[in-house]
Design a protein around this motif. Structure first.
Motif, PDB file in Angstrom:
ATOM      1  N   LYS A 120       0.837  -1.205   0.000  1.00 27.07           N
ATOM      2  CA  LYS A 120       0.000   0.000   0.000  1.00 27.07           C
ATOM      3  C   LYS A 120       0.870   1.251   0.000  1.00 27.07           C
ATOM      4  CE  LYS A 120      -3.596   2.512   2.550  1.00 27.07           C
ATOM      5  NZ  LYS A 120      -4.160   3.072   1.300  1.00 27.07           N
ATOM      6  N   TYR A 121       1.950   1.227   0.770  1.00 24.62           N
ATOM      7  CA  TYR A 121       2.859   2.373   0.791  1.00 24.62           C
ATOM      8  C   TYR A 121       3.441   2.626  -0.592  1.00 24.62           C
ATOM      9  CZ  TYR A 121       7.059   5.132   1.641  1.00 24.62           C
ATOM     10  OH  TYR A 121       8.028   6.091   1.580  1.00 24.62           O
ATOM     11  N   LEU A 122       3.860   1.568  -1.256  1.00 24.42           N
ATOM     12  CA  LEU A 122       4.462   1.714  -2.575  1.00 24.42           C
ATOM     13  C   LEU A 122       3.445   2.189  -3.613  1.00 24.42           C
ATOM     14  CD1 LEU A 122       6.693  -1.491  -2.602  1.00 24.42           C
ATOM     15  CD2 LEU A 122       7.440   0.878  -2.267  1.00 24.42           C
ATOM     16  N   GLU A 123       2.195   1.762  -3.477  1.00 21.05           N
ATOM     17  CA  GLU A 123       1.162   2.139  -4.445  1.00 21.05           C
ATOM     18  C   GLU A 123       0.607   3.532  -4.200  1.00 21.05           C
ATOM     19  OE1 GLU A 123      -1.792  -0.901  -4.233  1.00 21.05           O
ATOM     20  OE2 GLU A 123      -0.577  -2.389  -5.299  1.00 21.05           O
ATOM     21  N   ASP A 124       0.329   3.857  -2.932  1.00 20.24           N
ATOM     22  CA  ASP A 124      -0.344   5.116  -2.606  1.00 20.24           C
ATOM     23  C   ASP A 124       0.608   6.239  -2.204  1.00 20.24           C
ATOM     24  OD1 ASP A 124      -2.710   3.837  -3.098  1.00 20.24           O
ATOM     25  OD2 ASP A 124      -3.297   3.634  -0.990  1.00 20.24           O
ATOM     26  N   GLY A 125       1.800   5.889  -1.752  1.00 20.71           N
ATOM     27  CA  GLY A 125       2.730   6.901  -1.266  1.00 20.71           C
ATOM     28  C   GLY A 125       2.589   7.184   0.212  1.00 20.71           C
ATOM     29  N   TYR A 126       1.691   6.462   0.866  1.00 17.00           N
ATOM     30  CA  TYR A 126       1.541   6.590   2.319  1.00 17.00           C
ATOM     31  C   TYR A 126       0.797   5.365   2.831  1.00 17.00           C
ATOM     32  CZ  TYR A 126      -3.430   7.743   1.835  1.00 17.00           C
ATOM     33  OH  TYR A 126      -4.776   7.695   1.562  1.00 17.00           O
ATOM     34  N   VAL A 127       0.938   5.113   4.134  1.00 21.48           N
ATOM     35  CA  VAL A 127       0.179   4.035   4.768  1.00 21.48           C
ATOM     36  C   VAL A 127       0.118   4.324   6.265  1.00 21.48           C
ATOM     37  CG1 VAL A 127       2.159   2.500   5.209  1.00 21.48           C
ATOM     38  CG2 VAL A 127      -0.130   1.519   4.921  1.00 21.48           C
ATOM     39  N   VAL A 128      -0.978   3.947   6.892  1.00 23.47           N
ATOM     40  CA  VAL A 128      -1.171   4.111   8.333  1.00 23.47           C
ATOM     41  C   VAL A 128      -0.934   2.762   9.010  1.00 23.47           C
ATOM     42  CG1 VAL A 128      -2.814   4.647  10.173  1.00 23.47           C
ATOM     43  CG2 VAL A 128      -2.853   5.966   8.026  1.00 23.47           C
ATOM     44  N   LEU A 129      -0.100   2.758  10.039  1.00 21.55           N
ATOM     45  CA  LEU A 129       0.159   1.564  10.833  1.00 21.55           C
ATOM     46  C   LEU A 129      -0.244   1.851  12.276  1.00 21.55           C
ATOM     47  CD1 LEU A 129       3.754   0.700   9.530  1.00 21.55           C
ATOM     48  CD2 LEU A 129       1.561  -0.091   8.616  1.00 21.55           C
ATOM     49  N   ASP A 130      -1.181   1.093  12.787  1.00 23.06           N
ATOM     50  CA  ASP A 130      -1.666   1.305  14.155  1.00 23.06           C
ATOM     51  C   ASP A 130      -0.711   0.694  15.173  1.00 23.06           C
ATOM     52  OD1 ASP A 130      -3.968   2.578  13.249  1.00 23.06           O
ATOM     53  OD2 ASP A 130      -5.096   0.706  13.116  1.00 23.06           O
ATOM     54  N   GLY A 131      -0.626   1.342  16.345  1.00 25.45           N
ATOM     55  CA  GLY A 131       0.033   0.731  17.486  1.00 25.45           C
ATOM     56  C   GLY A 131       1.548   0.767  17.486  1.00 25.45           C
ATOM     57  N   LEU A 132       2.151   1.776  16.860  1.00 26.20           N
ATOM     58  CA  LEU A 132       3.609   1.885  16.958  1.00 26.20           C
ATOM     59  C   LEU A 132       4.025   2.152  18.399  1.00 26.20           C
ATOM     60  CD1 LEU A 132       6.327   2.093  15.262  1.00 26.20           C
ATOM     61  CD2 LEU A 132       6.071   4.566  15.594  1.00 26.20           C
TER      62      LEU A 132
END
Length: 292
Positions: free
Chosen positions: A11-23
């Motif tokens: 998703k990061y590579l396709e959209d240019g961003y991604v949200v990851l919960d719980g870092l």
């Protein structure tokens, strides 16, 4: 199990961003916020350095470019203020804690709690999942997005300010220390816009000339309908490709939107532009992310 999945990476590579919960846990978020409260309580900023931060093109040149305080902040912890928080004598019109736009740009180097988060196993795991071989930490910031006065961040690409050859080597990690909502100024993105290059650069001007920085090119006009909101929960991280177009609105709510954010650069086969405002120094070369 990896913190970042293959699907997240795609998703990061396709959209240019991604949200990851719980870092981060809620407690870790609160500890970072508490430490910043202590830093701000102790700050002593000379009147001539009470610089207002803005992303508007001409105001950037006037308030940042003319200010040596900004351009020499890469290896220091310095304070940048919201508009309208000082009177004409440079005295605070609001409390110190409510006056700041951000604190930057070397929290990752000098503040142990922020350094720990920056080099955490989860962060290192994200970089490895994305195939980064020799990532360096470029800068770090605590962004306040103050209730009622937290300023708009207009549409931009991080590579405008953090330029590399080739492009595509910079990634931001934007960690929500409180819930970020549409009401208090969450991020908005144009998915896939990281594939279209950049339209402007902020560069240093020749020594002895003013302003100290200038823009080459102009920010494009973007269709507001293409932006997608990215509200996130406290403790989540948003990975931001250096070329993806993003923005955030003013915070008109009664809630702050505190964030810790930092930028990484893949240094292998990459040239960091000597025209960038941010430069490594003898005191603080860009430190490697990976710890032995």
């Amino acid at each position: 199990m990896d913190f970042m999945t293959d699907r997240d990476a795609q998703k990061y590579l396709e959209d240019g961003y991604v949200v990851l919960d719980g870092l981060l846990t809620p407690q870790e978020c609160d500890e970072l916020r508490q430490r910043m409260t202590e830093i701000v309580d102790r700050m002593d900023v000379p009147e001539h350095c009470r610089t207002t931060f803005s992303t508007y093109h001409h105001e950037q040149l006037k308030t940042q470019g003319n200010a040596d305080y900004f351009i020499t902040s890469g290896d220091k912890i310095r304070f940048f203020f919201e508009k309208g928080v000082f009177d004409d004598k440079g005295e605070f019109l609001v409390s110190k804690q409510r006056s700041l736009n951000k604190v930057g740009h070397a929290l990752h180097a000098y503040e142990p709690l922020y350094k720990k988060v920056t080099h955490s196993p989860k962060v290192q795991g994200i970089a490895k999942k994305l195939g980064l071989v020799s990532p360096l930490i470029l800068q770090s910031m605590f962004i306040f997005k103050q209730p009622g006065i937290g300023g708009e961040v207009t549409s931009h690409q991080d590579a405008t300010f953090l330029y590399t050859e080739p492009l595509g080597r910079v990634m931001g990690l934007w960690i929500a220390l409180e819930d970020a909502t549409v009401n208090n100024g969450c991020l908005w993105f144009i998915p896939g816009s990281h594939n279209s290059g950049i339209s402007r650069r902020m560069v240093r001007t020749p020594k002895g000339t003013y302003p100290l920085t200038d823009f080459v090119g102009l920010e494009q006009e973007y269709d507001a309908g293409k932006f997608v909101s990215a509200p996130v929960k406290k403790g989540s991280v948003v990975l931001i490709h250096g070329q993806v177009v993003h923005r955030s609105a003013e915070n008109t709510s009664e809630d702050s939107r505190h964030v810790y954010t930092f930028h990484l650069m893949e240094s292998q086969d990459t040239r960091w532009s000597t025209d960038n405002w941010l430069q490594p120094t003898e005191e603080l070369p860009f430190p490697p992310l990976y710890t032995k």
